[in-house]
Structures are given as structure tokens and as C-alpha cells.
Scaffold this active site. Structure first.
Site, PDB file in Angstrom:
ATOM      1  CG  ASP A 316      -0.518  -0.127   2.305  1.00 12.11           C
ATOM      2  OD1 ASP A 316       0.847  -1.141   2.282  1.00 12.11           O
ATOM      3  OD2 ASP A 316      -1.244   0.182   3.758  1.00 12.11           O
ATOM      4  CD  GLU A 499       7.595   1.832   6.852  1.00 11.86           C
ATOM      5  OE1 GLU A 499       5.927   0.953   6.537  1.00 11.86           O
ATOM      6  OE2 GLU A 499       7.395   2.520   6.493  1.00 11.86           O
TER       7      GLU A 499
END
Length: 541
Positions: A316, A499
Site C-alpha cells: 500500500d 522501514e
């Protein structure tokens, strides 16, 4: 609805709002942590607070849309909603002050943690496991956090709950660090969620219950005990229940029909798509979703559904799901049959067959071996591009293959590709996705975080293991060492793991794009790197 069971309260005649709010702030104590597992309903914050939720999110009280859904109420939520309705139109009403009086901000665990620049990468990761660990008693009454029975790891940063597919890659590092205690508790937590909710949610928040994530539970239960699949026998019923969730409605579909996660293709083959049972803005990205839907000519609920399904994919967002790679509003996630999802479901079917065989259940063993073979045949027909030599998602509405991405390596990772296909995928990946910093997610640069120029830890791991499974050690080793170098160079400069990484240039740097700031921590980066260090050592050159 659950709120209908709650008793409303009488209120005194209206007083000056300043006095009302002052008394609210003084009189309402912080809720105590609940011991054990308290009763929990499935109401999302948007369900529970209704127009109050809309007012808070649309007024931008918090920079991050996820903040308010993660706030804990200081009193019964129904009383908060009734108070809001009572005084919201009163002269002098201040929404920020009302929220401050009635909600506690999410706790920021680990803010006090400071990394030691003298620590090696291994030492740094091992010291982070306790920082990223959450306990059952961390649950607060009426919050959106779903209580879990045992300890678990969170990714870090804004992500203060456990996430489904993230956790598998985190568990790789836990295994390497010798944290078998957390391997067991995390696997048991996911099994518990299957028992409780019928599936593993995207994460343990009420607003994640309407969707799952890439189904990797079969991989988890193989990992968490040394003797592999034999140790997973106790989870067979959970695997079967997860499979039923993903295949719900399959038996009644006709060609060219779809229901929830299942699509029946023109020849009757069944393959799967990502899906979310809701078609409203995501609680945790409410403002962003509303703004995206306004940019589309489609009905807003269709855009919301596709945005939610994109979140269920774990990618996403990415050009994989977009008709126009420059416009998130063109998202059509539910119209794509994804390579990775169907590869994971092949793995699930294979694991069920293997475990059933170990338990002596020959009928189930044969049935699910057949299901896996049928799925592999369908994947080859619809998702394999013989001309380009790679797996690609399939747009079942337009009946054509979609864009190439790093998802093409997942069939190798789960062992469903032929050796010829594996050799071809290796050549395409080397030509189109490989950089000196690792493997790109896609070859299209869009500004979305799951596109070029970003590299992500789970994609590196699946590519490394996939290529090595088919004997291409050279490519697997090259990706592994490139990724270790990327993460270590950044760590030596900033003393943290993040991340995602920008890996298109000559030197690794922070990845960008997406709908929230880059997050530190970070669970799956820690897990993959810790495992790779165990395999390759700390010589990053």
C-alpha cells in the site's frame, strides 16, 4: 449494535462550556490496564464515535490520521458521544479541548530508547527486540487495540500493534536471535485470532478486522519449531480455517463471477484477489481516502474498497494496483489477481496437505495436494507470461496481464515455479529490478512507496530464498550481500534501521513516498537482516 446495550445518562442543565470541560478534565481518571483478556467488541472508532470521529478527522486535529483511531477513551465511549452531541453547538465549543478532555493519546513505547553507536548491527537488533515487544496487559478498555493472549512484536514507529505478514519476516530474526519464546507466543497469538475472528486480521486493531494480509501463517508454523512442518501439526485446524476464509463463496461461483476473495475465471478456474469487507474510508487513513476518492469519477465506495484491498495486499500503495500509475485515484485492486497472493495460497494448500499426511489423514492430504496442483496450473495459464519470461498479475476485468514487479519472485519462494520459469525470472529480475543496493519493488517510479526507487526487506528475503531454492546461488547471494551493505551503510551513519530504503542510486538512503512519514524500528527489516547476518556474517562487502 453493542452500544444499544449501554445505559445512557441524564445530564444537568447547560452550564458555561468552560466549566463543563474543566470539570470533565478534572474528574475523569485515566483508565486502568485490564488484567488478562477483557471482553472486546469489534466496533471501529468510526463506528463508535460516528459524527465525532468524522469531525476530528476532517478538522485535522492530528497530523497523522492514525492518531485519533489509536487514542483510548477516558470514559465510556457512549457517554463521550452523548456529551459531544449535547454541547457541540454550544457557543465557545472547542473540538480540540473536548478531545483532550476525553481521550488519551497513544503511548509511544521506546521513545526513551537511544541506540549505542558502538553496537554492531547484530547487537543493535538484539537490543531492539524488548523495545518492540508488547504484553497482553498493554490493552486499554474501549480502545481500538484488540487484546492478544500472549506477547508479540510490533514494527515500531506509528505501528504500535502487530501486523500479519510483517510478523513472519520479523520472526526470521527472532529465530536467529534465539528468541524461541516469542516465536511460540506470536504463532499462538495468530492461531488465537483465527479461532476468535475466523481469520488473521491485517493487525490487532478493530479497524483492521474487515481484511487480512498476505496469508503467511503456514510459513510461520513451519518456522517456529526446529523440526519444521512436523512441529506444525497442532495448527492444522487453524490452517484449514484460514483457507476457508480465503475461499469463502468459491463453491457457488459461475465463470466471470467474483465473491469476496475469490474470482471464477472464464474457464472455471478459481484464483484469488485481495479484498476488504468494508467500503468506507479507512479509520487510520480517513482524510487521505476521502481526498483520493474526490479525485476519481467512480463512486466513492468503490474507491474506498480498492484502497482497503490495497492495504490488505501489504503493498500500500503500488503501481501494481493502478490503472494510471500517476494517479492513486485510479486504483483497482479488486480487479487484479495477484501473483504473490496466489503463490501464498498454493503454499497454504501444500502445507495443509503435508501436515494432514503426517497426521494420517490421507483424504485431506490428497484433496489439498490436488487443490495445490490445480492452482499451480491456473497460475501458469493466467499469471505466467511466456513471452516476457516472468509472472505478472492478471487484470481479470480487462482479461490481460498487468505490470511486472518483484512479486514475480514469490512463486519461486514457495516452490511452485518450474526450473525453466525460475531461470527466466532470474534473468528478468537481474535486468529490470536489480541494483547495487538490492531488489527494487517495481520498475515504475510513481511516488508510491511500493514502487521504484524503494527496496523492502520482505522482497529481498523472498528473492534470495527463491533463487537459491532453484539453484541460482549466485543471484541469491548477490541480492543478500547488496541488501546487507545497504542496511549497514545506513546504520553506520544514522544508528537505526528503517522501514524501506531508496536503492536506485549509488548510496543507500531513506526511502520515500506513501501516505505517512518514514518509520524507524523496524520489525521486518530487523528480522530479515538478523537472519541474513546469520547466513552471511557481518562482512558486508
Amino acid at each position: 449494535m453493542q452500544n444499544a446495550k449501554l445505559k445512557s445518562h441524564e445530564f444537568p442543565e447547560l452550564e458555561p462550556i468552560e466549566l463543563i470541560l474543566d470539570r470533565m478534565m478534572d474528574a475523569e481518571p485515566e483508565p486502568e490496564m485490564i488484567e488478562g483478556l477483557p471482553p472486546s467488541d469489534a466496533l471501529t472508532p468510526a463506528d463508535r464515535y460516528m459524527e465525532l470521529f468524522t469531525a476530528v478527522q476532517s478538522s485535522r486535529l492530528f497530523e497523522d490520521s492514525k492518531t485519533f483511531p489509536d487514542c483510548a477513551p477516558k470514559m465510556d465511549p457512549l457517554d463521550i458521544l452523548l456529551r459531544y452531541r449535547r454541547i457541540k453547538n454550544h457557543p465557545g465549543f472547542n473540538l480540540q479541548r473536548f478531545v483532550d478532555a476525553h481521550f488519551s493519546l497513544p503511548a509511544h513505547h521506546g521513545d526513551e530508547y537511544v541506540s549505542d553507536p558502538g553496537d554492531s548491527l547484530t547487537e543493535h537488533i538484539d537490543k531492539l527486540w524488548p523495545v518492540l515487544t508488547r504484553q497482553p496487559e498493554d490493552h486499554v478498555p474501549w480502545s481500538s487495540l484488540l487484546p492478544l493472549p500472549q506477547a508479540y512484536i510490533v514494527p515500531g514507529g506509528r505501528f504500535s500493534e502487530t501486523y500479519y505478514w510483517d510478523s513472519y519476516f520479523t520472526m526470521l530474526g527472532l529465530a536467529e536471535s534465539g528468541r524461541n519464546d516469542l516465536l511460540r507466543t506470536m504463532a499462538d497469538n495468530f492461531a488465537w485470532m483465527i479461532e476468535m475472528y475466523g481469520h488473521i486480521p491485517n493487525g490487532n486493531r478493530t479497524y483492521y478486522l474487515s481484511r487480512s494480509q498476505p496469508p503467511v501463517f503456514a510459513l510461520m508454523v513451519e518456522l517456529f519449531e526446529e523440526d519444521g512442518v512436523r512441529g506444525a501439526r497442532r495448527y492444522l485446524d487453524h490452517l484449514l480455517k484460514e483457507y476457508a476464509f480465503w475461499m469463502d463463496g468459491a463453491g457457488s461461483l459461475m465463470p466471470n463471477q467474483a465473491y469476496r476473495h475469490v474470482v471464477c475465471l472464464p474457464d472455471g478456474a478459481l484464483l484469488n484477489r485481495y479484498w476488504d469487507d468494508r467500503d468506507t474510508p479507512r479509520d487510520e487513513s480517513w482524510r487521505e481516502d476521502v481526498e483520493t476518492a474526490k479525485l476519481s469519477s467512480r463512486p466513492a465506495n468503490e474507491v474506498y474498497r480498492d484502497l482497503r484491498a490495497g492495504a490488505a495486499s501489504g503493498w500500500d500503495y503500488s503501481s501494481r494496483w493502478l490503472r494510471d500509475p500517476d494517479r492513486l485515484a485510479s486504483i483497482r485492486t479488486t480487479q487484479f489477481i495477484p501473483v504473490d497472493l496466489n503463490a501464498f495460497l498454493y503454499k497454504l494448500e501444500s502445507a495443509i496437505s503435508n501436515i494432514a499426511g503426517l497426521k494420517g489423514n490421507r483424504e485431506t492430504q490428497a484433496l489439498f495436494r490436488h487443490k495445490a496442483e490445480v492452482r499451480r496450473d491456473a497460475i501458469t495459464r493466467y499469471l505466467w507470461d511466456d513471452e516476457e519470461g516472468c509472472f505478472r498479475d492478471y487484470d481479470w476485468h480487462r482479461q490481460q496481464r498487468a505490470r511486472f514487479s518483484a512479486a514475480s519472485v514469490v512463486p519461486l519462494f514457495v516452490g511452485l515455479a518450474t526450473h525453466t520459469q525460475a531461470e527466466s525470472v532470474a534473468a528478468v529480475v537481474r535486468e529490470r529490478l536489480l541494483t547495487s543496493g538490492g531488489l527494487l519493488a517495481t520498475e515504475v517510479e510513481t511516488g508510491e512507496q511500493w514502487d521504484k526507487p524503494n527496496g523492502w526487506a520482505p522482497l529481498q528475503w523472498m528473492a534470495i530464498q527463491g533463487f537459491k531454492l532453484y539453484g541460482n546461488d549466485a543471484l541469491g547471494d548477490e541480492i543478500a550481500r547488496s541488501w546487507l551493505r545497504t542496511v549497514n551503510q545506513f546504520y553506520q551513519k544514522h544508528h537505526k534501521l528503517i522501514e524501506k530504503y531508496h536503492i536506485s542510486g549509488s548510496a543507500a538512503r531513506e526511502g520515500g513516498g506513501g501516505e505517512y512519514p518514514l518509520q524507524d524500528g523496524f520489525g521486518w527489516t530487523n528480522g530479515v537482516v538478523r537472519r541474513l547476518i546469520g547466513l552471511y556474517g557481518e562482512n558486508y562487502e
